[in-house]
Design an enzyme around this catalytic site. Structure first.
Site, PDB file in Angstrom:
ATOM      1  N   TRP A 176       0.847  -1.002   0.077  1.00 10.52           N
ATOM      2  CA  TRP A 176      -0.098  -0.164   0.062  1.00 10.52           C
ATOM      3  C   TRP A 176       0.961   1.398  -0.042  1.00 10.52           C
ATOM      4  CZ3 TRP A 176      -4.265  -1.153   3.977  1.00 10.52           C
ATOM      5  CH2 TRP A 176      -5.456  -1.925   3.608  1.00 10.52           C
TER       6      TRP A 176
ATOM      7  N   HIS B 209      13.332  -2.049  -1.211  1.00 12.59           N
ATOM      8  CA  HIS B 209      12.365  -1.738  -2.119  1.00 12.59           C
ATOM      9  C   HIS B 209      13.080  -0.650  -3.019  1.00 12.59           C
ATOM     10  CE1 HIS B 209       8.797   0.289  -4.346  1.00 12.59           C
ATOM     11  NE2 HIS B 209       8.543  -0.815  -4.145  1.00 12.59           N
TER      12      HIS B 209
ATOM     13  N   GLU C 269      12.128   2.406  -4.067  1.00 12.46           N
ATOM     14  CA  GLU C 269      11.944   3.459  -3.372  1.00 12.46           C
ATOM     15  C   GLU C 269      12.769   3.827  -2.264  1.00 12.46           C
ATOM     16  OE1 GLU C 269       7.482   3.439  -5.387  1.00 12.46           O
ATOM     17  OE2 GLU C 269       7.755   3.317  -3.022  1.00 12.46           O
TER      18      GLU C 269
ATOM     19  N   GLU D 282      11.544  -6.240  -9.185  1.00 10.17           N
ATOM     20  CA  GLU D 282      10.808  -4.884  -9.541  1.00 10.17           C
ATOM     21  C   GLU D 282      11.734  -4.049 -10.278  1.00 10.17           C
ATOM     22  OE1 GLU D 282       7.535  -4.278  -6.532  1.00 10.17           O
ATOM     23  OE2 GLU D 282       9.254  -3.317  -5.722  1.00 10.17           O
TER      24      GLU D 282
ATOM     25  N   SER E 177       3.825  -2.599 -12.241  1.00 13.66           N
ATOM     26  CA  SER E 177       2.450  -2.020 -13.047  1.00 13.66           C
ATOM     27  C   SER E 177       1.778  -3.483 -13.336  1.00 13.66           C
ATOM     28  CB  SER E 177       2.892  -1.685 -14.265  1.00 13.66           C
ATOM     29  OG  SER E 177       3.417  -0.301 -14.009  1.00 13.66           O
TER      30      SER E 177
ATOM     31  N   GLY F 116       1.523  -2.980  -6.324  1.00  9.09           N
ATOM     32  CA  GLY F 116       1.298  -1.522  -5.689  1.00  9.09           C
ATOM     33  C   GLY F 116       0.014  -1.004  -5.910  1.00  9.09           C
ATOM     34  N   GLY F 117      -0.051  -0.115  -7.067  1.00  9.74           N
ATOM     35  CA  GLY F 117      -1.207   0.765  -7.098  1.00  9.74           C
ATOM     36  C   GLY F 117      -2.565  -0.151  -7.237  1.00  9.74           C
TER      37      GLY F 117
END
Length: 251
Positions: free
Chosen positions: A10, A99, A101, A169, A205, A226-227
């Site tokens: 999330w 990750h 990020e 990823e 994605s 993810g999204g």
């Protein structure tokens, strides 16, 4: 039936009310489709403050809860950090480490990622070790070298038989709507699986429209989403579409 891992990250999204609603929608979705969760490990990774609420709402649904990050320290004067032992006590089973990020926004090195993963193992948590190349690295033909280096450093000193998962990823596919082709994703996931022999997930994605093609590949054991994990029906449509395609292939 292939066992798959359906993991939802999330990131810095959702709220207490949204967590409750997600759980209610999940319960309704599965009541309409009994048996859909068979051979599927489902885990949601909410922000730290939502972990207790997620554990309270998801446990009875057969959905586990994980954390998006953990400290490389056990306890002490580390303001803002959360120890793996605390996450374990709160009800977590998995922890995402490395990750992209965290690597690219917060400058985490593979050495730090390794320390975090080892700390999670010590606390009885299962690390989800993320690896992935940037667009520049991909265009330079360095994907294999980058992934191999991140993987080697990430699992350094892991005890024999350690339980962990690797998530591939590609940085250029995260949140861009541009997923790696199933062939490219399979190639990299095969490289990883040949090296460490653990479940390998693909993230970048992933959505209901491409899940079946990705998850049907022999070296891809599921996804770190993810999204598309922010809405229960979108998230579980990924599972529904894959299982429908799997059944159709058998018939």
């Amino acid at each position: 039936m292939k066992k798959i891992f359906l993991f939802g990250n999330w990131k810095m999204n959702q709220s207490l009310r949204a967590t409750e609603n997600f759980a209610a929608e999940s319960a309704a979705f599965f009541s309409e489709r009994p048996g859909l969760k068979a051979e599927t490990e489902i885990c949601i990774f909410p922000p730290f403050v939502l972990i207790p609420e997620a554990v309270k709402n998801f446990t009875n649904l057969g959905v586990t809860v994980g954390a998006q990050n953990a400290s490389d320290h056990g306890e002490g004067a580390y303001t803002g950090e959360v120890a793996p032992s605390m996450l374990k006590e709160a009800g977590c089973r998995y922890v995402i480490v490395g990750h992209s990020e965290r690597r690219h926004i917060y400058g985490e090195s593979s050495e730090l990622v390794n320390k975090k993963a080892l700390n999670c193992l010590t606390s009885g948590l299962i690390p989800v070790l993320c690896v992935g190349e940037t667009l520049e690295e991909r265009d330079a033909g360095r994907t294999t070298d980058v992934i191999s280096d991140q993987l080697r450093k990430g699992v350094k000193d892991f005890p024999a038989g350690a339980a962990y998962v690797v998530a591939y990823e590609p940085v250029w596919a995260i949140g861009t709507g541009r997923a790696a082709s199933a062939e490219d994703a399979e190639k990299v996931c095969r490289l990883i699986k040949d090296s460490v022999r653990v479940p390998v997930l693909y993230g970048g994605s992933v959505k209901p429209s491409n899940a079946a093609e990705l998850f049907s590949r022999p070296s891809i054991d599921g996804g770190l989403i993810g999204g598309a994990s922010l809405k229960a029906r979108d998230f579980f449509a990924i599972l529904k579409n894959f299982r429908a395609a799997e059944l159709e292939a058998v018939l």
